[in-house]
Scaffold this motif. Sequence first.
Motif, PDB file in Angstrom:
ATOM      1  N   TYR A 116      12.622 -25.611   6.095  1.00 32.60           N
ATOM      2  CA  TYR A 116      12.175 -26.635   5.151  1.00 32.60           C
ATOM      3  C   TYR A 116      12.406 -26.269   3.694  1.00 32.60           C
ATOM      4  CZ  TYR A 116      10.496 -28.684   9.377  1.00 32.60           C
ATOM      5  OH  TYR A 116      10.451 -29.223  10.645  1.00 32.60           O
ATOM      6  N   TYR A 119      15.648 -28.813   2.611  1.00 30.76           N
ATOM      7  CA  TYR A 119      15.655 -30.272   2.735  1.00 30.76           C
ATOM      8  C   TYR A 119      14.914 -30.914   1.572  1.00 30.76           C
ATOM      9  CZ  TYR A 119      18.046 -29.664   7.118  1.00 30.76           C
ATOM     10  OH  TYR A 119      18.997 -29.333   8.050  1.00 30.76           O
ATOM     11  N   TRP A 120      14.350 -32.093   1.755  1.00 34.98           N
ATOM     12  CA  TRP A 120      13.807 -32.842   0.627  1.00 34.98           C
ATOM     13  C   TRP A 120      12.535 -32.197   0.086  1.00 34.98           C
ATOM     14  CZ3 TRP A 120      11.847 -38.204   2.772  1.00 34.98           C
ATOM     15  CH2 TRP A 120      10.810 -37.982   3.679  1.00 34.98           C
ATOM     16  N   TRP A 125      14.960 -28.041  -1.302  1.00 37.68           N
ATOM     17  CA  TRP A 125      16.363 -27.923  -1.728  1.00 37.68           C
ATOM     18  C   TRP A 125      16.507 -28.083  -3.242  1.00 37.68           C
ATOM     19  CZ3 TRP A 125      20.366 -25.604  -0.176  1.00 37.68           C
ATOM     20  CH2 TRP A 125      21.663 -25.961  -0.577  1.00 37.68           C
ATOM     21  N   ILE A 149      19.201 -33.548  -1.570  1.00 42.84           N
ATOM     22  CA  ILE A 149      18.941 -33.918  -0.171  1.00 42.84           C
ATOM     23  C   ILE A 149      17.616 -34.669  -0.150  1.00 42.84           C
ATOM     24  CG2 ILE A 149      18.410 -33.073   2.147  1.00 42.84           C
ATOM     25  CD1 ILE A 149      20.360 -30.835   1.706  1.00 42.84           C
ATOM     26  N   HIS A 151      16.256 -36.339   2.555  1.00 45.00           N
ATOM     27  CA  HIS A 151      15.810 -36.634   3.919  1.00 45.00           C
ATOM     28  C   HIS A 151      15.255 -35.367   4.555  1.00 45.00           C
ATOM     29  CE1 HIS A 151      19.232 -34.493   5.722  1.00 45.00           C
ATOM     30  NE2 HIS A 151      20.008 -35.103   4.839  1.00 45.00           N
ATOM     31  N   ALA A 153      14.566 -32.577   7.741  1.00 48.55           N
ATOM     32  CA  ALA A 153      15.481 -31.863   8.641  1.00 48.55           C
ATOM     33  C   ALA A 153      15.752 -32.632   9.926  1.00 48.55           C
ATOM     34  CB  ALA A 153      14.891 -30.491   8.982  1.00 48.55           C
ATOM     35  N   ASN A 158      21.495 -30.421   6.810  1.00 44.96           N
ATOM     36  CA  ASN A 158      22.104 -29.947   5.579  1.00 44.96           C
ATOM     37  C   ASN A 158      23.390 -29.215   5.964  1.00 44.96           C
ATOM     38  OD1 ASN A 158      22.815 -28.456   3.283  1.00 44.96           O
ATOM     39  ND2 ASN A 158      20.678 -27.989   2.753  1.00 44.96           N
TER      40      ASN A 158
END
Length: 471
Positions: A116, A119-120, A125, A149, A151, A153, A158
């Motif tokens: 995590y 991701y978003w 990220w 990013i 969204h 996972a 990614n």
Amino acid sequence: MAMQSSEGIQIYQKNPFYWMYDGKPVLLIGGSMEDNLFQIEDLKAHLELLQSVGGNYVRCTMSARDEHNAKPFTRDAEGLFELDSPNPDYWKRLDDLLRYASKLKIVVQIEVWATYDFYWGEKAWADNPFNPKLNSTYTMEASGLPDTIDHPAQSSPNPFFLSVPALNDNQLLLNYQKRFVNKLMEVSLPYDNVLYCIDNETTVNFEWGKYWSAYLHQLAQQHGKNIYVTEMWDSWDPTESNVEGAIVQAPELNDWYREYFDPALHETAKFTFSLHDTTSYQFLDVSNHNAQKGEVHYLTGLWAREAVARSEKIRPINNVKIYGGDRDKLWSGNHQDGRERFWRNVFAGHAAVRFHRQPSGIALTEEAQHQIKSLRMLTDQQEVFTLEPSTDLLSARENNEAYCLANEDKSTLIVYFPAKGSVHVNAREGTYELTGMDISVSKWRETETLELPGTVDNPLSESYAVVLKKK
């Protein structure tokens, strides 16, 4: 750094469903306040508290997304990360964790890639040194990585997780990923109390974990070390619908998750893959089955144990995350769910249990301390390594009323009651000594005798366990 000895964490060859440490079989029991434990303050005191109540197992994701976390790389004058320059503070924190834990005989399960962080979210990220907009090492075009990013996972991977030769074969990115892993192994390999997990509840292609497992083993072999590696799949139901009533993820989740969730990703990321890939995975982790509740939770855990028994190679089954805390979401459950899952996994024959951090678990709170202490007291009184899951020996039993471990001739048994209950125990005929434990306060009751087969009761309104030994 402490060097590994032959007495480090290993699979117990007399019963490879379990681990051994210091040359003796050991049940791994834990709870801790964070997933990236190496990043916390007062680390030594936290580990000492765990050890004082009988705990010997913690989780360590290599995550750096929380406030005040050290990052794995240094920054240049403009504030951009330099992926060629490891941050000494980040790696010293990991070394401190492994060194303190080693002295206390605590096993650390490291998760190499903190899913995590990639991701978003403002702290994921968007704040990750591997993000091309945050480092001076490569561009978006050269790395093949996006700068944004938006969204989770579970939607789509990614491209960071597609770099390996069997997928995108992104050699530039892979080179920097290897440097991170090389440093991780440089720090961790000297210690004998480490297990390795590639990811946290991943949905990525099999080839990713397979590649990194081989790479970890290659580095270990170069240093004359034998290591144990697993993968953690994002799968609530490891049985592939073989247990009636087991919850699958997509239909019951909230709206935002349903919007992004891609069931196809989960179809390619199953526990059974790790089950059959004995080369890549020397032990198994089924943490996400701890989203199940009650009897179904036990049955999914037992199915995993029986599937391993039928496989080419018997291996330990770990649960480095046991949900059940303040959030009381569908997947996390409440405190009672967490306590029950902790015990049921042991009665399903699993090798390791650890309470997840708050609010999705009970961490190392006073409540968790009593659960850990009671389980250690119980399994010190009667080791589990010669016992098998034997709930079928209990009759006149309601769903989730009681669970049992027993030896082959049914002359030694342990029975666990999640709450008040009464069951008929079909043990070997004779007179037994019964010693009960009040789990919530970690206290033994006076030993009494009774004739079995016969009825065993929980005299409390709370959880209770008994050790039964034939005289």
